[in-house]
Structures are given as C-alpha cells and as structure tokens.
Scaffold this active site. Structure first.
Site, PDB file in Angstrom:
ATOM      1  N   LYS A 255       0.824  -1.213   0.000  1.00 47.30           N
ATOM      2  CA  LYS A 255       0.000   0.000   0.000  1.00 47.30           C
ATOM      3  C   LYS A 255       0.856   1.261   0.000  1.00 47.30           C
ATOM      4  O   LYS A 255       0.573   2.213  -0.729  1.00 47.30           O
ATOM      5  CB  LYS A 255      -0.895  -0.079   1.245  1.00 47.30           C
ATOM      6  CG  LYS A 255      -1.865   1.023   1.456  1.00 47.30           C
ATOM      7  CD  LYS A 255      -2.943   0.567   2.434  1.00 47.30           C
ATOM      8  CE  LYS A 255      -2.576   0.739   3.887  1.00 47.30           C
ATOM      9  NZ  LYS A 255      -2.420   2.123   4.331  1.00 47.30           N
TER      10      LYS A 255
ATOM     11  N   ASP B 229       3.098  -0.506  11.828  1.00 46.79           N
ATOM     12  CA  ASP B 229       1.876  -1.185  11.386  1.00 46.79           C
ATOM     13  C   ASP B 229       1.797  -2.632  11.867  1.00 46.79           C
ATOM     14  O   ASP B 229       0.756  -3.284  11.718  1.00 46.79           O
ATOM     15  CB  ASP B 229       1.769  -1.130   9.863  1.00 46.79           C
ATOM     16  CG  ASP B 229       1.483   0.289   9.392  1.00 46.79           C
ATOM     17  OD1 ASP B 229       1.001   1.103  10.200  1.00 46.79           O
ATOM     18  OD2 ASP B 229       1.753   0.587   8.209  1.00 46.79           O
TER      19      ASP B 229
HETATM   20  C1  S3P Z   1       2.700   5.027   6.045  1.00 43.99           C
HETATM   21  C2  S3P Z   1       3.411   5.393   7.136  1.00 43.99           C
HETATM   22  C3  S3P Z   1       3.121   4.938   8.490  1.00 43.99           C
HETATM   23  C4  S3P Z   1       2.051   3.850   8.532  1.00 43.99           C
HETATM   24  C5  S3P Z   1       0.972   4.001   7.519  1.00 43.99           C
HETATM   25  C6  S3P Z   1       1.531   4.151   6.121  1.00 43.99           C
HETATM   26  C7  S3P Z   1       3.133   5.514   4.741  1.00 43.99           C
HETATM   27  O1  S3P Z   1       2.735   6.044   9.233  1.00 43.99           O
HETATM   28  O2  S3P Z   1       1.473   3.738   9.810  1.00 43.99           O
HETATM   29  O3  S3P Z   1       0.119   2.867   7.560  1.00 43.99           O
HETATM   30  O4  S3P Z   1       2.732   4.953   3.713  1.00 43.99           O
HETATM   31  O5  S3P Z   1       3.910   6.484   4.724  1.00 43.99           O
HETATM   32  P1  S3P Z   1       3.795   7.095   9.821  1.00 43.99           P
HETATM   33  O6  S3P Z   1       3.556   8.363   9.124  1.00 43.99           O
HETATM   34  O7  S3P Z   1       3.474   7.129  11.290  1.00 43.99           O
HETATM   35  O8  S3P Z   1       5.188   6.587   9.580  1.00 43.99           O
END
Ligand code: S3P
Length: 450
Positions: free
Chosen positions: A27, A328
């Site tokens: 994702k 995550d």
């Molecule tokens: C993501 C970063 C993470 C993660 C999220 C997806 C991303 O958050 O929890 O599901 O794609 O940059 P953070 O901004 O806390 O690192």
C-alpha cells in the site's frame, strides 16, 4: 460482512493445505508510485495480478489524482497512468475526499502546497479525527506554505498553493507520511529542503524519487536533502509492486499460532519494513529469506516461516528505535506477545493513538476481552504473555480499524469458543482478500463468512 472464526478440535495445521498466497500490493509503495508517477512525464504501467487485491485506500489516491486531471485507467490486469509533469496538475473542481487514507491526506498536503491553485482535502469520520496540524505547521513555517486545518487541527484542510522556499525541517516525530509530504513539497521549493527525523521511518519515497531521477541525497543521521529539479522523466515505466509485508504479517501470525510453515513469494523486503521479522526471530521463530532481488531500489523476495518447527519462547524485545519500523505490525505483535512466555514491553509508541483508531486503547480493550493480561500505558503496552494462554470466545471490536480487525481474527484462531466480527469488510482498507488467504493457511472450515 460478518465473519465467524470457529474453534478447532485438532490443530488447524492438519486441516490446512499448502497453497500459493497472493498478497495485496504494498500500500505504501502504491500511493507513492501513483503520485510520483504523475509528477513524471512518462507513461506508468502497474501490472496487477488480481484487481480485487488492490487495497481500498489506494483508490483515494487514484481519485485524488484524477480530480487534478491525471489520466489513470484501470483494467483487470493493469493500471496505466500518464504522468502530467510537475506543472501539469489542474485545479480540482471539487474538494478532494481522502476517505480513510492518512497517507493520501498527508502526501497531498505536501504535493498541493506548491501548486498555483487552491484545494481542499476532506476525509471520512475516522480520518477526520486524525492530526493534520503538525504537518500543516511544518509546511507553513518551514517552507512558506499556506495550509489551514479545522480548529481541532484536523481535516478539512484548505491549501492555498503558492511558491515555496527552502528550509531545514526537523520532524517532531518519526513519520514516513510527514517526511514524504515535506519531500513532495521540497520538489516545488525554490531552494534546498533538508529534512531530519528523530528516528528512521520507512523510506519508500526517498528510494522511489531517487530511482525516478529526482535530485535527492540521503545524509547521515536520518537527514534527506532534496532540490527542486523535479522528477526527471524516464522513458515508460513498468513497476511491479511487491506484496505488502505488513499484510503478510497477519498470515505469519496465523502460521505461528497454528504451528504451520508458510512460504510467501514476491514480498517487499525493504529493510525499513521487516524489523518485525527480526523481533520474531529474536523470540525463537525460524525465518528464512531467499531469492532477494532489487527493482526500482526496492528489495523483494521469498519469506519462509517455519511455524511448525519453531515457536516463540521469549518475550518480544522491542526498542524505541524499532517503533517507526514496526508501526503497522504492533497490533499483530501485541497479539503474538500474549502467547510468548514473559513480559513484552512496548514503549515510546504514542503515535499509535493517532492511527485509524487509538490503537493502544483498541489493543488493550480486545486483549482484555480475550482474557490476556495487559497494562495500557500512556505511550505503550505491557503484555504479560503465557505460552499456555487460551483466549476466550466472544466478539471483536475493531473500532473501524483494519489492522485491529485482522490482528484479533488471528488471536481468535486459538480461542476455545467461536469468535465473531461484524463489519469485517473493514480489512479491505489494506487487505481485501484477507479472509480468502487466511482460509488457505488455516483451513476453510475455520473461517465462516456470513
Ligand atoms: C505510512 C506510514 C506509516 C504507517 C501508515 C503508512 C506511509 O505512518 O502507519 O500505515 O505509507 O507512509 P507514519 O507516518 O506514522 O510513519
């Protein structure tokens, strides 16, 4: 969709069979690929194994880009996007709805800050509770953006596009979403933008920008330097997105609790995403990684989990620096920690309170209702694990959070009685075919979809 997880008399290892598992595309990489692809002037092709596997969150980014005039076409086997270039976006005629996707909201705040038009971002009920102000402030005070959040510091967010200037930005927390937003804004800044984060977070944006020819440099101590040379168009790009290791984590959890071996192929192995595997190894799990190759700076390969031949025999050792790298995976790790003998400490993880739900509270609530022993702290959890732990039956309260839902479906596999989960389609946010794949691991008779 309501799902029932049924108890098993025999070990479900006996009832399952080995089957190829096709994970959803990663994702995080998917969002970035669409956005950074749009910034090139190239044709981008993303082959898709199964259109149904696309995480629902990704559609928020597709729709947002389309509303800025980026041509994107979906067919059963691929997504094709025509890059419009740095200056090629059109002013949107409507507000942009980011649905449940925090990544879309944050990355678009950065992307839209330096445009020559204004835009407004909204989201669903859950996303509308999540913090946007700290990013708005960084972009405003650092790069001279003009972004206004609601009074509560949330969506809706109004972005008045303008010329941005250079800056050195210190992120208050390690967050890949914030970092990526500043990087995208940095592409539009007149001068150099330097970003420093307190700890390393996932680095897909940096790696992709580098492989797509942006002028970006990784410096010591988690600092990144980006200049406004834009994204140098390549010829046509074909990008095979690896399987999502964060989604794989739930199947890995099922393999561990079911004492079963599984093989996951073509899964993303970016070092900033696989820390949870190291943590599980440290507790006694046998893991083998093979056939590693690199494409567009991203590693991918095969992961074998030997859940039949090894087990978690020690508490999970999680340090503060691990937190952004397992952000995550904490829900599934917390579930697994309940089955590890000893005390697992999760600290410095306050960011979890600002995810799709307050994950510290959602984890504590569900762990307790299954009969696990847990203490909720302001910045984490203490889990008192026991290798003879047998969860109660009952129902899962997922608080609208896909990862909470999946983590406790995995816990339910070890429950004495049946466990139900309503509105289980919430898993589609990141893993639309979760129940199909889980049935392949644990046996169809365990998972009943109503
Ligand atoms: C993501 C970063 C993470 C993660 C999220 C997806 C991303 O958050 O929890 O599901 O794609 O940059 P953070 O901004 O806390 O690192």
């Amino acid at each position: 969709m309501n799902v029932e997880v049924r108890p098993s008399d025999a070990s479900y290892a006996e009832q399952s069979r080995t089957a190829p598992l096709s994970l959803p595309p990663d994702k995080s990489i998917f969002h970035r690929l669409l956005i950074i692809g749009a910034l090139t002037r190239s044709k981008l092709t993303i082959p898709i194994t199964l259109i149904e596997d696309i995480p629902v969150d990704v559609y928020a980014t597709i729709l947002a880009l389309q509303s800025l005039g980026v041509p994107i076409e979906l067919s059963r086997s691929m997504i094709e996007l025509e890059g419009v270039g740095m200056e090629g976006f059109h002013a949107p005629t409507h507000q942009i709805n980011c649905s449940n996707s925090g990544t879309t909201a944050r990355l678009f705040m950065g992307l839209l800050a330096g445009q020559s038009f204004s835009s407004r971002l909204t989201g669903d009920e859950s996303l509308s509770k999540r913090p946007m102000k700290r990013l708005a402030e960084i972009l405003n005070s650092g790069l001279g953006a003009k972004i206004e959040t609601s009074e509560k510091g949330t969506l809706p967010v109004l972005i008045e596009g303008r010329e941005l200037h250079g800056a050195t930005v210190d992120l208050p927390v390690a967050s890949a979403q914030m970092k990526s937003a500043v990087l995208l804004a940095g592409l539009y800044s007149k001068d150099v933008v330097r970003i420093r984060e307190p700890l390393q977070s996932r680095d897909h944006s940096e790696l992709m920008l580098m492989s797509f020819g942006a002028d970006i440099e990784i410096e010591a101590d988690h600092a990144i330097r980006i200049t406004a040379n834009g994204v140098v168009p390549l010829q046509n790009i074909t990008y095979n997105i690896p399987g999502d290791i964060s989604s794989a984590a739930f199947l890995i959890g099922a393999a561990i609790l079911g004492r079963r071996n599984i093989t996951l192929k073509n899964v993303g192995l970016n070092p900033t995403r696989i820390r949870f595997l190291e943590i599980l190894k440290g507790s006694g799990l046998e893991v083998e990684i093979s056939q590693v190759k690199e494409e567009w700076n991203e590693k991918k390969g095969t992961v074998e989990i030997f859940g039949a031949e090894s087990h978690l025999s020690k508490p999970l050792a999680i340090s503060a620096a691990d937190i952004p790298l397992i952000i995550d995976e904490i829900p599934i790790l917390a579930v697994l920690a309940s089955f590890c003998p000893g005390q697992t400490e999760i600290s410095r993880a306050k960011e979890l309170r600002a995810k799709e739900s307050d994950r510290l509270s959602a984890l504590a609530t569900n762990l307790r209702s299954f009969g696990a022993i847990v203490e909720e702290k302001e910045d984490g959890l203490t889990i008192f694990g026991d290798d003879t732990f047998i969860p109660h039956g009952g129902s899962i309260e997922h608080f609208g959070d896909h990862r909470i839902a999946m983590a406790f479906v995995i816990m339910a596999l070890r429950a004495r009685e049946r466990v139900t989960i309503s509105d289980a389609s919430v898993v589609s946010i990141s893993y639309p075919n979760f129940f199909r794949d889980l049935s392949l691991v644990v046996g169809k008779n365990r998972i009943h979809i109503a």
